[in-house]
Design a protein around this motif. Structure first.
Motif, PDB file in Angstrom:
ATOM      1  N   ILE A 115       0.840  -1.208   0.000  1.00 58.33           N
ATOM      2  CA  ILE A 115       0.000   0.000   0.000  1.00 58.33           C
ATOM      3  C   ILE A 115       0.871   1.252   0.000  1.00 58.33           C
ATOM      4  O   ILE A 115       0.596   2.230  -0.723  1.00 58.33           O
ATOM      5  CB  ILE A 115      -0.951  -0.012   1.216  1.00 58.33           C
ATOM      6  N   ILE A 116       1.940   1.253   0.783  1.00 59.39           N
ATOM      7  CA  ILE A 116       2.838   2.415   0.841  1.00 59.39           C
ATOM      8  C   ILE A 116       3.532   2.616  -0.510  1.00 59.39           C
ATOM      9  O   ILE A 116       3.646   3.754  -1.001  1.00 59.39           O
ATOM     10  CB  ILE A 116       3.869   2.225   1.974  1.00 59.39           C
ATOM     11  N   LYS A 117       3.996   1.530  -1.132  1.00 58.14           N
ATOM     12  CA  LYS A 117       4.647   1.647  -2.443  1.00 58.14           C
ATOM     13  C   LYS A 117       3.671   2.136  -3.502  1.00 58.14           C
ATOM     14  O   LYS A 117       4.036   2.926  -4.384  1.00 58.14           O
ATOM     15  CB  LYS A 117       5.237   0.293  -2.853  1.00 58.14           C
ATOM     16  N   LEU A 118       2.416   1.678  -3.411  1.00 61.30           N
ATOM     17  CA  LEU A 118       1.403   2.138  -4.360  1.00 61.30           C
ATOM     18  C   LEU A 118       1.154   3.633  -4.203  1.00 61.30           C
ATOM     19  O   LEU A 118       1.007   4.359  -5.197  1.00 61.30           O
ATOM     20  CB  LEU A 118       0.109   1.349  -4.150  1.00 61.30           C
ATOM     21  N   TYR A 119       1.139   4.102  -2.960  1.00 62.55           N
ATOM     22  CA  TYR A 119       0.957   5.533  -2.718  1.00 62.55           C
ATOM     23  C   TYR A 119       2.166   6.332  -3.218  1.00 62.55           C
ATOM     24  O   TYR A 119       2.000   7.417  -3.801  1.00 62.55           O
ATOM     25  CB  TYR A 119       0.742   5.775  -1.221  1.00 62.55           C
ATOM     26  N   ASP A 120       3.366   5.813  -3.007  1.00 61.64           N
ATOM     27  CA  ASP A 120       4.573   6.510  -3.478  1.00 61.64           C
ATOM     28  C   ASP A 120       4.596   6.617  -4.998  1.00 61.64           C
ATOM     29  O   ASP A 120       4.959   7.657  -5.554  1.00 61.64           O
ATOM     30  CB  ASP A 120       5.828   5.773  -2.986  1.00 61.64           C
ATOM     31  N   VAL A 121       4.202   5.522  -5.665  1.00 63.57           N
ATOM     32  CA  VAL A 121       4.167   5.560  -7.131  1.00 63.57           C
ATOM     33  C   VAL A 121       3.109   6.540  -7.618  1.00 63.57           C
ATOM     34  O   VAL A 121       3.319   7.304  -8.569  1.00 63.57           O
ATOM     35  CB  VAL A 121       3.907   4.141  -7.689  1.00 63.57           C
ATOM     36  N   SER A 122       1.934   6.548  -6.962  1.00 56.52           N
ATOM     37  CA  SER A 122       0.840   7.435  -7.372  1.00 56.52           C
ATOM     38  C   SER A 122       1.147   8.901  -7.122  1.00 56.52           C
ATOM     39  O   SER A 122       0.529   9.776  -7.758  1.00 56.52           O
ATOM     40  CB  SER A 122      -0.445   7.050  -6.625  1.00 56.52           C
ATOM     41  N   SER A 123       2.075   9.204  -6.224  1.00 62.27           N
ATOM     42  CA  SER A 123       2.406  10.600  -5.936  1.00 62.27           C
ATOM     43  C   SER A 123       3.131  11.271  -7.094  1.00 62.27           C
ATOM     44  O   SER A 123       3.145  12.496  -7.202  1.00 62.27           O
ATOM     45  CB  SER A 123       3.255  10.691  -4.663  1.00 62.27           C
ATOM     46  N   GLY A 124       3.758  10.489  -7.977  1.00 64.46           N
ATOM     47  CA  GLY A 124       4.420  11.038  -9.157  1.00 64.46           C
ATOM     48  C   GLY A 124       5.801  11.588  -8.914  1.00 64.46           C
ATOM     49  O   GLY A 124       6.350  12.301  -9.767  1.00 64.46           O
ATOM     50  N   THR A 125       6.405  11.292  -7.787  1.00 65.04           N
ATOM     51  CA  THR A 125       7.760  11.775  -7.520  1.00 65.04           C
ATOM     52  C   THR A 125       8.780  11.145  -8.471  1.00 65.04           C
ATOM     53  O   THR A 125       9.731  11.789  -8.877  1.00 65.04           O
ATOM     54  CB  THR A 125       8.144  11.463  -6.065  1.00 65.04           C
ATOM     55  N   PHE A 127       8.813   9.891 -12.033  1.00 67.20           N
ATOM     56  CA  PHE A 127       7.999   9.883 -13.247  1.00 67.20           C
ATOM     57  C   PHE A 127       8.184   8.592 -14.036  1.00 67.20           C
ATOM     58  O   PHE A 127       7.220   8.037 -14.569  1.00 67.20           O
ATOM     59  CB  PHE A 127       8.369  11.089 -14.119  1.00 67.20           C
ATOM     60  N   ARG A 128       9.398   8.085 -14.119  1.00 65.93           N
ATOM     61  CA  ARG A 128       9.667   6.860 -14.866  1.00 65.93           C
ATOM     62  C   ARG A 128       8.950   5.670 -14.251  1.00 65.93           C
ATOM     63  O   ARG A 128       8.362   4.844 -14.970  1.00 65.93           O
ATOM     64  CB  ARG A 128      11.172   6.613 -14.910  1.00 65.93           C
ATOM     65  N   LEU A 129       8.964   5.590 -12.914  1.00 66.27           N
ATOM     66  CA  LEU A 129       8.280   4.498 -12.231  1.00 66.27           C
ATOM     67  C   LEU A 129       6.763   4.616 -12.380  1.00 66.27           C
ATOM     68  O   LEU A 129       6.062   3.604 -12.509  1.00 66.27           O
ATOM     69  CB  LEU A 129       8.668   4.492 -10.746  1.00 66.27           C
ATOM     70  N   LEU A 130       6.251   5.838 -12.396  1.00 63.27           N
ATOM     71  CA  LEU A 130       4.815   6.056 -12.578  1.00 63.27           C
ATOM     72  C   LEU A 130       4.362   5.583 -13.953  1.00 63.27           C
ATOM     73  O   LEU A 130       3.343   4.887 -14.083  1.00 63.27           O
ATOM     74  CB  LEU A 130       4.494   7.536 -12.384  1.00 63.27           C
ATOM     75  N   VAL A 131       5.115   5.975 -15.002  1.00 65.28           N
ATOM     76  CA  VAL A 131       4.766   5.543 -16.359  1.00 65.28           C
ATOM     77  C   VAL A 131       4.859   4.027 -16.484  1.00 65.28           C
ATOM     78  O   VAL A 131       3.996   3.383 -17.096  1.00 65.28           O
ATOM     79  CB  VAL A 131       5.685   6.236 -17.389  1.00 65.28           C
ATOM     80  N   LEU A 132       5.889   3.442 -15.873  1.00 60.75           N
ATOM     81  CA  LEU A 132       6.055   1.990 -15.932  1.00 60.75           C
ATOM     82  C   LEU A 132       4.897   1.272 -15.251  1.00 60.75           C
ATOM     83  O   LEU A 132       4.396   0.254 -15.765  1.00 60.75           O
ATOM     84  CB  LEU A 132       7.383   1.607 -15.271  1.00 60.75           C
ATOM     85  N   LYS A 180      15.676   6.445 -21.670  1.00 59.63           N
ATOM     86  CA  LYS A 180      15.431   7.004 -22.993  1.00 59.63           C
ATOM     87  C   LYS A 180      13.941   7.127 -23.265  1.00 59.63           C
ATOM     88  O   LYS A 180      13.469   8.154 -23.779  1.00 59.63           O
ATOM     89  CB  LYS A 180      16.092   6.125 -24.051  1.00 59.63           C
ATOM     90  N   SER A 181      13.161   6.103 -22.907  1.00 62.30           N
ATOM     91  CA  SER A 181      11.716   6.171 -23.108  1.00 62.30           C
ATOM     92  C   SER A 181      11.087   7.217 -22.205  1.00 62.30           C
ATOM     93  O   SER A 181      10.134   7.902 -22.594  1.00 62.30           O
ATOM     94  CB  SER A 181      11.088   4.801 -22.835  1.00 62.30           C
ATOM     95  N   GLY A 182      11.633   7.380 -20.987  1.00 65.43           N
ATOM     96  CA  GLY A 182      11.121   8.421 -20.096  1.00 65.43           C
ATOM     97  C   GLY A 182      11.370   9.816 -20.651  1.00 65.43           C
ATOM     98  O   GLY A 182      10.493  10.699 -20.561  1.00 65.43           O
ATOM     99  N   MET A 183      12.545  10.027 -21.233  1.00 70.74           N
ATOM    100  CA  MET A 183      12.837  11.322 -21.846  1.00 70.74           C
ATOM    101  C   MET A 183      11.937  11.587 -23.053  1.00 70.74           C
ATOM    102  O   MET A 183      11.448  12.703 -23.249  1.00 70.74           O
ATOM    103  CB  MET A 183      14.313  11.368 -22.267  1.00 70.74           C
ATOM    104  N   ASN A 184      11.677  10.550 -23.847  1.00 69.02           N
ATOM    105  CA  ASN A 184      10.789  10.714 -25.001  1.00 69.02           C
ATOM    106  C   ASN A 184       9.363  11.026 -24.560  1.00 69.02           C
ATOM    107  O   ASN A 184       8.681  11.869 -25.171  1.00 69.02           O
ATOM    108  CB  ASN A 184      10.812   9.446 -25.856  1.00 69.02           C
ATOM    109  N   MET A 185       8.898  10.347 -23.499  1.00 73.27           N
ATOM    110  CA  MET A 185       7.563  10.631 -22.997  1.00 73.27           C
ATOM    111  C   MET A 185       7.467  12.041 -22.445  1.00 73.27           C
ATOM    112  O   MET A 185       6.458  12.741 -22.626  1.00 73.27           O
ATOM    113  CB  MET A 185       7.207   9.608 -21.908  1.00 73.27           C
ATOM    114  N   LYS A 186       8.526  12.495 -21.758  1.00 74.45           N
ATOM    115  CA  LYS A 186       8.520  13.850 -21.215  1.00 74.45           C
ATOM    116  C   LYS A 186       8.497  14.887 -22.338  1.00 74.45           C
ATOM    117  O   LYS A 186       7.791  15.915 -22.248  1.00 74.45           O
ATOM    118  CB  LYS A 186       9.747  14.051 -20.327  1.00 74.45           C
ATOM    119  N   LYS A 187       9.252  14.651 -23.420  1.00 70.12           N
ATOM    120  CA  LYS A 187       9.217  15.565 -24.567  1.00 70.12           C
ATOM    121  C   LYS A 187       7.840  15.579 -25.213  1.00 70.12           C
ATOM    122  O   LYS A 187       7.350  16.635 -25.625  1.00 70.12           O
ATOM    123  CB  LYS A 187      10.273  15.138 -25.588  1.00 70.12           C
ATOM    124  N   LEU A 188       7.214  14.412 -25.280  1.00 68.14           N
ATOM    125  CA  LEU A 188       5.877  14.336 -25.863  1.00 68.14           C
ATOM    126  C   LEU A 188       4.874  15.122 -25.036  1.00 68.14           C
ATOM    127  O   LEU A 188       4.037  15.859 -25.583  1.00 68.14           O
ATOM    128  CB  LEU A 188       5.457  12.868 -25.970  1.00 68.14           C
TER     129      LEU A 188
END
Length: 211
Positions: A115-125, A127-132, A180-188
């Motif tokens: 539950i704590i890890k799910l909350y940490d991922v949902s917080s968006g701190t 970004f790469r882990l959130l997209v994954l 690399k995919s995180g950088m491409n998503m951020k540019k998008l």
């Protein structure tokens, strides 16, 4: 040579952080195959259960009742032989069969950790882990339409027992692809904000003109 040592040190730090992020306990040991005999046994048991219920289509109620019947006969014969002193090893007592409080505490700790890890991922701190996480859950929901629940759970279990180990082996390649995919998503997203979101007229600007 120095660059290789620095790269190796950073790689080991990443591995340690991944191991600790997964709990750093017995569950992480199983996922990283620290004890190959235990991890292999658990994988074999889950594979046997999946094979019985999905491939052979063995009824669950029949399987459960037969396991209980076998357990009753084993304990009955063991108690009789143990009381007659034909064998030296005595049957287990009721205290040996009870589930300890530490086992339940371990289970609840893992649920709270999830539950704590799910909350940490949902917080968006991160970004790469959130997209994954979003992409993985979406793929899992799509795949779930084509498999039964037990098969899907088996696929998830096999993934949990193999992905961390494969990540440890191919850490550099996966980190490079993910960054690399995180950088491409951020540019998008930046292009979408600049070309679409920023061109939408602001509501407060119209109200000021009217005043």
């Amino acid at each position: 040579m120095a660059e290789r040592n620095e790269h190796g040190a950073s790689s080991s730090r990443t591995r340690r952080s991944l191991y600790h992020n997964l709990g750093g306990g017995r569950l992480a040991d199983i996922m990283f195959w620290k004890n190959k005999k235990e991890s292999g046994t658990i994988l074999a048991v889950f594979t046997l259960i999946w094979f019985l219920f999905e491939v052979v289509e063995y009824p669950f109620i029949t399987f459960l009742c037969q396991i209980l019947l076998i357990s009753i006969f084993v304990f009955l014969i063991w108690s009789y032989i143990g009381s007659s002193q034909l064998i030296q090893r005595r049957p287990p007592s009721i205290d040996d069969l009870k589930i300890s409080e530490s086992t339940w505490r371990f289970l609840f700790d893992k649920i709270n950790w999830f539950i704590i890890k799910l909350y940490d991922v949902s917080s968006g701190t991160d970004f790469r882990l959130l997209v994954l996480a979003i992409v993985s859950l979406w793929i899992l929901s799509v795949v779930g339409n084509y498999f039964s629940s037990l098969t899907l759970l088996y696929i998830v279990f096999v993934g949990l027992e193999t992905i961390p180990m494969l990540y440890e082996l191919y850490e550099e390649e996966l980190n490079y692809a993910a960054s690399k995919s995180g950088m491409n998503m951020k540019k998008l997203f930046d292009n979408f904000n600049s070309k679409v979101i920023n061109k939408i007229p602001k509501a407060h600007g119209k109200t000021k003109r009217r005043m």
